[in-house]
Design a protein around this motif. Structure first.
Motif, PDB file in Angstrom:
ATOM      1  N   VAL A   1       0.838  -1.206   0.000  1.00 36.04           N
ATOM      2  CA  VAL A   1       0.000   0.000   0.000  1.00 36.04           C
ATOM      3  C   VAL A   1       0.870   1.253   0.000  1.00 36.04           C
ATOM      4  CG1 VAL A   1      -1.684   1.315   1.332  1.00 36.04           C
ATOM      5  CG2 VAL A   1      -1.934  -1.157   1.125  1.00 36.04           C
ATOM      6  N   ILE A   2       1.939   1.240   0.792  1.00 32.95           N
ATOM      7  CA  ILE A   2       2.837   2.403   0.856  1.00 32.95           C
ATOM      8  C   ILE A   2       3.507   2.639  -0.499  1.00 32.95           C
ATOM      9  CG2 ILE A   2       4.963   3.291   1.892  1.00 32.95           C
ATOM     10  CD1 ILE A   2       4.169   1.852   4.468  1.00 32.95           C
ATOM     11  N   LEU A   3       3.990   1.577  -1.136  1.00 30.06           N
ATOM     12  CA  LEU A   3       4.649   1.724  -2.436  1.00 30.06           C
ATOM     13  C   LEU A   3       3.673   2.225  -3.502  1.00 30.06           C
ATOM     14  CD1 LEU A   3       7.020  -1.359  -2.706  1.00 30.06           C
ATOM     15  CD2 LEU A   3       7.583   0.985  -2.175  1.00 30.06           C
ATOM     16  N   GLY A  14       4.168  10.348  -6.839  1.00 28.95           N
ATOM     17  CA  GLY A  14       5.235  10.721  -7.766  1.00 28.95           C
ATOM     18  C   GLY A  14       4.734  10.923  -9.188  1.00 28.95           C
ATOM     19  N   MET A  15       3.858  10.035  -9.651  1.00 24.06           N
ATOM     20  CA  MET A  15       3.327  10.154 -11.009  1.00 24.06           C
ATOM     21  C   MET A  15       2.413  11.371 -11.141  1.00 24.06           C
ATOM     22  SD  MET A  15       2.506   6.216 -12.097  1.00 24.06           S
ATOM     23  CE  MET A  15       2.079   6.732 -13.771  1.00 24.06           C
ATOM     24  N   THR A  16       1.671  11.685 -10.082  1.00 27.40           N
ATOM     25  CA  THR A  16       0.813  12.872 -10.117  1.00 27.40           C
ATOM     26  C   THR A  16       1.651  14.144 -10.214  1.00 27.40           C
ATOM     27  OG1 THR A  16      -0.857  11.719  -8.789  1.00 27.40           O
ATOM     28  CG2 THR A  16      -1.000  14.121  -8.913  1.00 27.40           C
ATOM     29  N   ILE A  17       2.735  14.203  -9.451  1.00 25.61           N
ATOM     30  CA  ILE A  17       3.610  15.375  -9.490  1.00 25.61           C
ATOM     31  C   ILE A  17       4.229  15.538 -10.874  1.00 25.61           C
ATOM     32  CG2 ILE A  17       5.750  16.360  -8.575  1.00 25.61           C
ATOM     33  CD1 ILE A  17       5.047  15.057  -5.890  1.00 25.61           C
ATOM     34  N   LEU A  18       4.611  14.419 -11.514  1.00 27.91           N
ATOM     35  CA  LEU A  18       5.263  14.461 -12.822  1.00 27.91           C
ATOM     36  C   LEU A  18       4.261  14.463 -13.980  1.00 27.91           C
ATOM     37  CD1 LEU A  18       8.164  11.928 -12.132  1.00 27.91           C
ATOM     38  CD2 LEU A  18       8.309  14.421 -12.189  1.00 27.91           C
ATOM     39  N   SER A  19       2.953  14.495 -13.653  1.00 29.90           N
ATOM     40  CA  SER A  19       1.891  14.562 -14.680  1.00 29.90           C
ATOM     41  C   SER A  19       2.001  13.420 -15.688  1.00 29.90           C
ATOM     42  CB  SER A  19       1.936  15.912 -15.408  1.00 29.90           C
ATOM     43  OG  SER A  19       1.759  16.978 -14.509  1.00 29.90           O
ATOM     44  N   MET A  20       2.088  12.204 -15.195  1.00 28.60           N
ATOM     45  CA  MET A  20       2.211  11.036 -16.072  1.00 28.60           C
ATOM     46  C   MET A  20       0.837  10.455 -16.391  1.00 28.60           C
ATOM     47  SD  MET A  20       5.533   9.041 -14.546  1.00 28.60           S
ATOM     48  CE  MET A  20       7.136   9.830 -14.502  1.00 28.60           C
ATOM     49  N   ILE A  43      12.938   5.972 -13.751  1.00 36.49           N
ATOM     50  CA  ILE A  43      13.786   6.611 -12.731  1.00 36.49           C
ATOM     51  C   ILE A  43      13.039   6.712 -11.403  1.00 36.49           C
ATOM     52  CG2 ILE A  43      14.959   8.761 -12.093  1.00 36.49           C
ATOM     53  CD1 ILE A  43      15.523   9.190 -15.080  1.00 36.49           C
ATOM     54  N   LEU A  44      11.737   7.070 -11.483  1.00 38.81           N
ATOM     55  CA  LEU A  44      10.920   7.162 -10.271  1.00 38.81           C
ATOM     56  C   LEU A  44      10.834   5.820  -9.556  1.00 38.81           C
ATOM     57  CD1 LEU A  44       8.864   8.681  -8.440  1.00 38.81           C
ATOM     58  CD2 LEU A  44       7.083   7.993 -10.057  1.00 38.81           C
ATOM     59  N   ILE A  45      10.614   4.749 -10.309  1.00 47.86           N
ATOM     60  CA  ILE A  45      10.517   3.416  -9.705  1.00 47.86           C
ATOM     61  C   ILE A  45      11.854   3.003  -9.088  1.00 47.86           C
ATOM     62  CG2 ILE A  45      10.186   0.965 -10.214  1.00 47.86           C
ATOM     63  CD1 ILE A  45       7.609   2.522 -10.064  1.00 47.86           C
ATOM     64  N   ILE A  46      12.954   3.334  -9.753  1.00 50.53           N
ATOM     65  CA  ILE A  46      14.274   3.004  -9.194  1.00 50.53           C
ATOM     66  C   ILE A  46      14.476   3.706  -7.856  1.00 50.53           C
ATOM     67  CG2 ILE A  46      16.759   3.276  -9.538  1.00 50.53           C
ATOM     68  CD1 ILE A  46      16.285   2.860 -12.520  1.00 50.53           C
ATOM     69  N   VAL A  47      14.084   4.992  -7.787  1.00 51.60           N
ATOM     70  CA  VAL A  47      14.205   5.734  -6.525  1.00 51.60           C
ATOM     71  C   VAL A  47      13.328   5.115  -5.449  1.00 51.60           C
ATOM     72  CG1 VAL A  47      13.773   7.962  -5.417  1.00 51.60           C
ATOM     73  CG2 VAL A  47      14.830   7.887  -7.685  1.00 51.60           C
ATOM     74  N   ILE A  48      12.069   4.789  -5.810  1.00 52.25           N
ATOM     75  CA  ILE A  48      11.157   4.169  -4.847  1.00 52.25           C
ATOM     76  C   ILE A  48      11.687   2.805  -4.408  1.00 52.25           C
ATOM     77  CG2 ILE A  48       8.844   3.188  -4.557  1.00 52.25           C
ATOM     78  CD1 ILE A  48       7.771   5.377  -6.356  1.00 52.25           C
TER      79      ILE A  48
END
Length: 383
Positions: free
Chosen positions: A241-243, A250-256, A301-306
C-alpha cells in the motif's frame, strides 16, 4: 539384561551407515527427494494458500461476523466459517480479475499502437543511419550480413531441436503448475474449513510419539512461527500500500498518464517481496512508453528511486517491525537467505529468521535469568 552401551553403539553405527550411503549416492538421494517433493507439491501449495487466505478469513470471523457466535441457531453459527471463506475467495479472485481487466486492455492498446508505428520507427532509424553512416559502410554491412546468413542457418538448424525441446518442457511445466495450483486451492479450501480438526490431529500425533517436554517445545515454536509468518504477510500488504501510494504521488507530481492504473499495478505486484515493484514496472512502463517515451524514462527513474527507498528504509522498517526485527537483522536475513537458497530464501528468510531470533532470545534470557543477570527492562523474547 539389556546392555545400554550396546544399544548406543548400534544407534551410532546405524547413523554412520545411513550417512555413508547418502554421501556415496548423492545423485540418487537428490533424485528421490525431488520425486517426493513433486508428489507432495500440491499439498505444499495448499498449505501456502491456506496460510495466506487464513489471515483475512480469520479477521472476518473475529471482527466482522463475530455477532453470529451469539445466535441461538446452531446452523447460523455453523455457516460463519463458509461465509468468511467465500468472502475471502471472492475478494481475492475479484482483485485478480479486476487487475487483468485494467491492465490487459491498456497493454492491448499499447501493442496496437506499437505495431502501427513500426513503419515510422523504421523510417526514422533508416534516416538516422543514412545521416550518420556512409554508403560504403552500409554496403560492407550488407555483404557481411549475407556472408553470415549461411552460418546463421547452420546454427539455427543445430539449435532448433534444443529450442523445441525447451519449449515443450516449459509448456509441460506451466500446465503442471496450473494443475497443481488448482488442486492446491481445492485442498486449501478443505484445510481452512476444518483447520481446528487438522490442528487437533497434528497435536495428537506429536504428543503420541514424542515425550511431553519436547512436544510442548515443538508446539511453542509452531505458535511463534504462525505469529511471525502472519505478521510478515500483514507487513508485506502494508508495504505494498505504501509503495502504491508513493508511486501515485510521484506520477501525479510528474503529470504522467494512467496514474491510478499504474500505481495499482505497482502496489499489487509489490505484494511479491523484494522484486515485486520491479516486476510491475515492466508492463506499466511499456504502457507509458506508447503515450510519451520521455515520461516513460522518468517513470523508470521514479521506480528506481522508490525501489531504493523500499530496500533500504521502508521494507526493513515496516516488515521488520511487524515481526519484531530491526532493520539490520532484516537486511542480514535477506542477504543470508538469498545467498543460501536464492529467491525462495529471500522470501521466507525474514519470517524464518524472526522465529529463530525469538526462540534464541527466549533461551538466552532464561539462561541469564537463572544466573540473575537479566535486567528488569529486558523482554522475554529479545536478546
Amino acid at each position: 539384561m539389556k546392555n545400554p552401551r550396546f544399544k548406543a553403539n548400534l544407534l551410532i553405527a546405524t547413523y554412520v551407515i545411513v550417512l555413508a550411503y547418502v554421501f556415496l549416492n548423492l545423485n540418487t538421494v537428490f533424485k528421490a527427494f525431488g520425486t517426493m517433493i513433486s508428489i507432495i507439491k500440491p499439498f505444499l501449495i495448499a498449505i501456502a494458500i491456506a496460510f495466506v487466505l487464513n489471515i483475512p478469513m480469520k479477521l472476518l470471523e473475529e471482527k466482522v461476523l463475530k455477532f453470529m457466535d451469539k445466535s441461538q441457531n446452531r446452523f447460523v453459527r455453523g455457516i460463519k466459517r463458509p461465509i468468511s471463506l467465500t468472502i475471502t475467495l471472492v475478494a481475492v479472485i475479484g482483485l485478480i480479475i479486476g487487475l487483468f481487466i485494467f491492465v490487459i486492455p491498456q497493454l492491448s492498446d499499447s501493442v496496437s499502437t506499437l505495431v502501427r508505428n513500426v513503419p515510422e520507427y523504421a523510417k526514422s532509424l533508416e534516416a538516422m543511419m543514412t545521416q550518420t553512416v556512409s554508403n560504403d559502410m552500409i554496403n560492407d554491412l550488407i555483404n557481411q550480413a549475407l556472408n553470415m546468413w549461411k552460418e546463421v542457418l547452420q546454427v539455427l538448424g543445430q539449435v532448433s531441436g534444443a529450442v523445441v525441446s525447451q519449449v515443450l518442457d516449459i509448456t509441460i511445466g506451466f500446465a503442471s503448475g496450473v494443475v497443481n495450483f488448482f488442486i492446491g486451492l481445492i485442498l486449501a479450501i478443505y484445510m481452512l474449513l476444518s483447520k481446528e480438526k487438522l490442528t487437533l490431529q497434528t497435536k495428537k500425533v506429536i504428543y503420541a510419539f514424542i515425550n511431553k517436554g519436547k512436544a510442548e517445545k515443538i508446539m511453542e515454536i509452531a505458535k511463534i512461527s504462525n505469529i511471525k509468518f502472519s505478521k510478515f504477510v500483514g507487513g508485506q500488504c502494508l508495504e505494498a500500500v505504501i509503495l502504491g501510494t508513493l508511486c501515485f504521488i510521484g506520477m501525479t507530481i510528474l503529470s504522467m498518464p494512467y496514474t491510478l492504473l499504474v500505481s495499482t499495478v505497482v502496489g499489487v505486484t509489490a505484494l511479491i517481496p523484494i522484486f515485486g515493484a520491479l516486476i510491475g514496472t515492466i508492463p506499466t512502463s511499456f504502457i507509458i512508453l506508447m503515450v510519451d517515451p520521455v515520461k516513460a524514462v522518468w517513470f523508470i527513474i521514479l521506480i528506481i528511486v522508490i525501489q531504493q527507498l523500499e530496500g533500504h528504509f521502508i521494507y526493513p522498517l515496516v516488515v521488520g517491525s511487524s515481526i519484531g526485527l530491526s532493520a539490520l537483522w532484516v537486511m542480514f536475513s535477506m542477504i543470508v537467505g538469498g545467498s543460501l537458497f536464492g529467491v525462495l530464501g529471500m522470501l521466507i528468510g525474514i519470517p524464518l529468521f524472526g522465529v529463530i531470533y525469538t526462540v534464541f532470545g527466549t533461551i538466552t534470557n532464561k539462561r541469564l535469568q537463572e544466573k540473575n543477570l537479566l535486567q528488569d527492562n529486558d523482554t522475554n523474547d529479545d536478546i
